[in-house]
Design an enzyme around this catalytic site. Structure first.
Site, PDB file in Angstrom:
ATOM      1  N   HIS A 144     -11.813 -54.750  28.599  1.00  0.00           N
ATOM      2  CA  HIS A 144     -12.870 -54.044  29.360  1.00  0.00           C
ATOM      3  C   HIS A 144     -12.406 -52.652  29.803  1.00  0.00           C
ATOM      4  O   HIS A 144     -12.887 -52.135  30.801  1.00  0.00           O
ATOM      5  CB  HIS A 144     -13.304 -54.846  30.597  1.00  0.00           C
ATOM      6  N   SER A 201     -10.151 -23.885  24.426  1.00  0.00           N
ATOM      7  CA  SER A 201     -11.507 -23.566  24.855  1.00  0.00           C
ATOM      8  C   SER A 201     -11.625 -22.059  24.961  1.00  0.00           C
ATOM      9  O   SER A 201     -10.667 -21.378  25.323  1.00  0.00           O
ATOM     10  CB  SER A 201     -11.777 -24.213  26.212  1.00  0.00           C
ATOM     11  N   LYS A 230      -7.319 -25.762  28.427  1.00  0.00           N
ATOM     12  CA  LYS A 230      -7.806 -26.880  27.624  1.00  0.00           C
ATOM     13  C   LYS A 230      -7.041 -27.083  26.320  1.00  0.00           C
ATOM     14  O   LYS A 230      -6.664 -26.141  25.647  1.00  0.00           O
ATOM     15  CB  LYS A 230      -9.303 -26.675  27.280  1.00  0.00           C
ATOM     16  N   GLU A 260     -12.552 -36.257  17.837  1.00  0.00           N
ATOM     17  CA  GLU A 260     -13.993 -36.367  18.136  1.00  0.00           C
ATOM     18  C   GLU A 260     -14.823 -36.304  16.859  1.00  0.00           C
ATOM     19  O   GLU A 260     -15.805 -37.033  16.685  1.00  0.00           O
ATOM     20  CB  GLU A 260     -14.421 -35.243  19.082  1.00  0.00           C
ATOM     21  N   LYS A 269     -26.907 -40.286  -5.484  1.00  0.00           N
ATOM     22  CA  LYS A 269     -25.621 -39.591  -5.520  1.00  0.00           C
ATOM     23  C   LYS A 269     -25.246 -38.846  -4.254  1.00  0.00           C
ATOM     24  O   LYS A 269     -24.118 -38.961  -3.761  1.00  0.00           O
ATOM     25  CB  LYS A 269     -25.598 -38.617  -6.709  1.00  0.00           C
TER      26      LYS A 269
HETATM   27  N1  ARG Z   1     -30.560 -37.246 -13.497  1.00  0.00           N
HETATM   28  C1  ARG Z   1     -30.932 -38.593 -13.701  1.00  0.00           C
HETATM   29  C2  ARG Z   1     -30.351 -39.483 -12.574  1.00  0.00           C
HETATM   30  O1  ARG Z   1     -29.524 -39.069 -11.900  1.00  0.00           O
HETATM   31  C3  ARG Z   1     -30.406 -39.075 -15.006  1.00  0.00           C
HETATM   32  C4  ARG Z   1     -31.198 -40.210 -15.610  1.00  0.00           C
HETATM   33  C5  ARG Z   1     -32.520 -39.719 -16.026  1.00  0.00           C
HETATM   34  N2  ARG Z   1     -33.230 -40.719 -16.753  1.00  0.00           N
HETATM   35  C6  ARG Z   1     -34.519 -40.598 -17.006  1.00  0.00           C
HETATM   36  N3  ARG Z   1     -35.069 -41.564 -17.653  1.00  0.00           N
HETATM   37  N4  ARG Z   1     -35.225 -39.618 -16.539  1.00  0.00           N
HETATM   38  O2  ARG Z   1     -30.799 -40.583 -12.380  1.00  0.00           O
END
Ligand code: ARG
Length: 470
Positions: free
Chosen positions: A167, A288, A294, A301, A336
């Site tokens: 705690h 600071s 500081k 952080e 991605k």
């Molecule tokens: N740039 C696309 C992706 O990242 C690649 C695959 C595209 N495939 C398609 N059937 N349009 O998913």
């Protein structure tokens, strides 16, 4: 985007635009284009294409001359990408079409044969797996470095006494080495989770083609082997649709980030004027602009905060994938950026934490003083009553509470209280009681397996030295 060496963009668009009469509108291009971020897959895309082309030639699907041309062209492109001279073009949408377009510039017709028996769907799935796998290998090294830094601090502080908390209240004295090893254990599990993710994801989607496989006599074992996958994925629909490998890696990253944030939080608390438990090096503190005194633990952080974007990435990708029908949908292009962002954040956090831990200096006097405060050895007193006087623990708890109140009334620590005072509460207490009341005696007595006693911590240090040196 420079487009000087792109001979004829509109002819490239015909790679998929054969049935369209006009180039996509600007808005369509703006929403469709991914080259701005998926260029990070360039090296993986080239590796995948080289493996695919070699297999096509081995299977007599393309000629040896076509293969030689493709290899030469891809080698040049690889160099251009490394030298940052590759002319990325938005008009070519993504990394796959950019590289194929460039290959056509370089080698002409043979470039058009590379995509035989392949689709961007299995291509992107392969590239992304390779990219995640490469990064997981890098994480493994980084995690090992962090573990080694923690082990170093633990080894140097097996008998450095500090307060242990529950705690965030003083609970029982522990050793600083023990505290460091607690984090080492967490990061070891994180490393093992990332290794599990790597082992599970290491199957090749290449050759699944668009979704159903291909009529060409391809050899998926050959490309799988060339790309160091354990085996080809057994279902073509799954191969192009699965992103759970990224989700699993992100989950492991998110858990690791929570561990980093806990250690960061402790460092923030420990470096405050009220605690002064550790000192960070100048390399990991900032001043600071207005308060000259500081020394702010900004790195800690920021690492503490990184868990937000990493969890966010896991949430984004989970929601992108939720409810997606088989097989490929363009939604999956959104897989991605969260992964790139989360992995970069974790990598930076691991590196900064490793440096911070390595340089961190525990303030031994201050830690010892704080360990003695707030009656932290009261449990030891109760345990003494149980072990030496055979008192039931509940009674011992009560007697100890009365003695603590007495000490508090006199403004003294437990080991500074007189024997007479203690005997006024429990007459059978003897001089021997003082052997357990100091913080070092308290910590040293905790010799149960995994306990905080310096003797136990030394054993764990030796165990970890052994693990980390192999
Ligand atoms: N740039 C696309 C992706 O990242 C690649 C695959 C595209 N495939 C398609 N059937 N349009 O998913």
């Amino acid at each position: 985007m420079s487009s000087d060496s792109i001979a004829d963009i509109s002819s490239k668009q015909k790679m998929w635009g054969g049935r369209f009469s006009a180039a996509p509108g600007d808005l369509m291009q703006a929403i469709n284009v991914s080259i701005g971020f998926d260029q990070r897959l360039a090296q993986q895309d080239i590796r995948g294409s080289l493996a695919h082309a070699a297999m096509l030639a081995a299977q007599d699907i393309i000629s040896a001359q076509d293969l030689a041309d493709i290899q030469k062209g891809l080698e040049e492109i690889k160099n251009e990408i490394e030298a940052e001279t590759f002319p990325f073009a938005d008009e070519l949408e993504d990394i796959h079409l950019n590289i194929e377009g460039r290959l056509k510039d370089k080698i002409g017709e043979a470039a058009g044969r590379l995509h035989t028996g392949r689709s961007r769907n299995d291509q992107v799935a392969t590239d992304f797996r390779l990219w995640v796998r490469d990064y997981l290998d890098n994480f493994d090294l980084q995690m090992t470095e962090l573990m080694t830094a923690l082990l170093g601090k633990a080894a140097a502080n097996t008998d450095t006494i500090m307060p242990g908390f529950t705690h965030l209240q003083n609970a029982q004295p522990v050793t600083f080495g023990h505290h460091m090893l607690a984090y080492l254990e967490m990061f070891a599990r994180d490393r093992s989770r990332l290794r599990d993710a790597r082992a599970r994801m290491n199957e090749s989607p290449l050759g699944a083609a668009a979704l159903a496989g291909t009529p060409y006599p391809i050899d998926r074992d050959m490309t799988s082997k060339a790309l160091e996958f354990d085996r080809p994925m057994a279902n073509s629909l799954d191969a192009v649709s699965a992103r759970d490998f990224a989700l699993e890696a992100l989950s492991a990253c998110a858990i690791c980030a929570t561990h980093l944030s806990r250690l960061s939080e402790e460092i923030v608390i420990w470096t405050s004027a009220q605690f002064q438990f550790v000192k960070l090096s100048d390399a990991f503190t900032t001043g600071s602009s207005i308060m000259p005194q500081k020394r702010n633990p900004d790195a800690a952080e920021l690492i503490r905060a990184k868990v937000g974007r990493i969890m966010g990435a896991l949430t984004s990708l989970t929601i992108v994938m939720k409810g997606l029908p088989l097989a490929y949908s363009k939604d999956m292009q959104e897989d991605k950026e969260p992964v790139f962002d989360a992995f970069d954040a974790l990598s930076l956090g691991l590196a900064a934490m490793t440096g911070m831990v390595r340089d961190m200096e525990p303030n031994k006097e201050r830690l010892a003083e704080s360990a003695a405060a707030a009656y932290s050895t009261a449990t030891d007193l109760a345990d003494w009553l149980v072990m030496k006087l055979n008192m039931p623990f509940r009674d011992a708890h009560h007697v100890t509470g009365t003695i603590v109140a007495l000490a508090e009334g006199q403004g003294k620590t437990l080991d500074a209280l007189s024997l007479e005072d203690m005997q006024s509460v429990e007459p059978k207490i003897t001089e021997d009681i003082f052997s357990v009341l100091s913080p070092i005696a308290s910590a040293s007595s905790r010799t149960s397996y995994g306990g905080t006693a310096p003797s136990e911590v030394k054993k764990q240090v030796a165990r970890w030295r052994n693990i980390l040196s192999t």
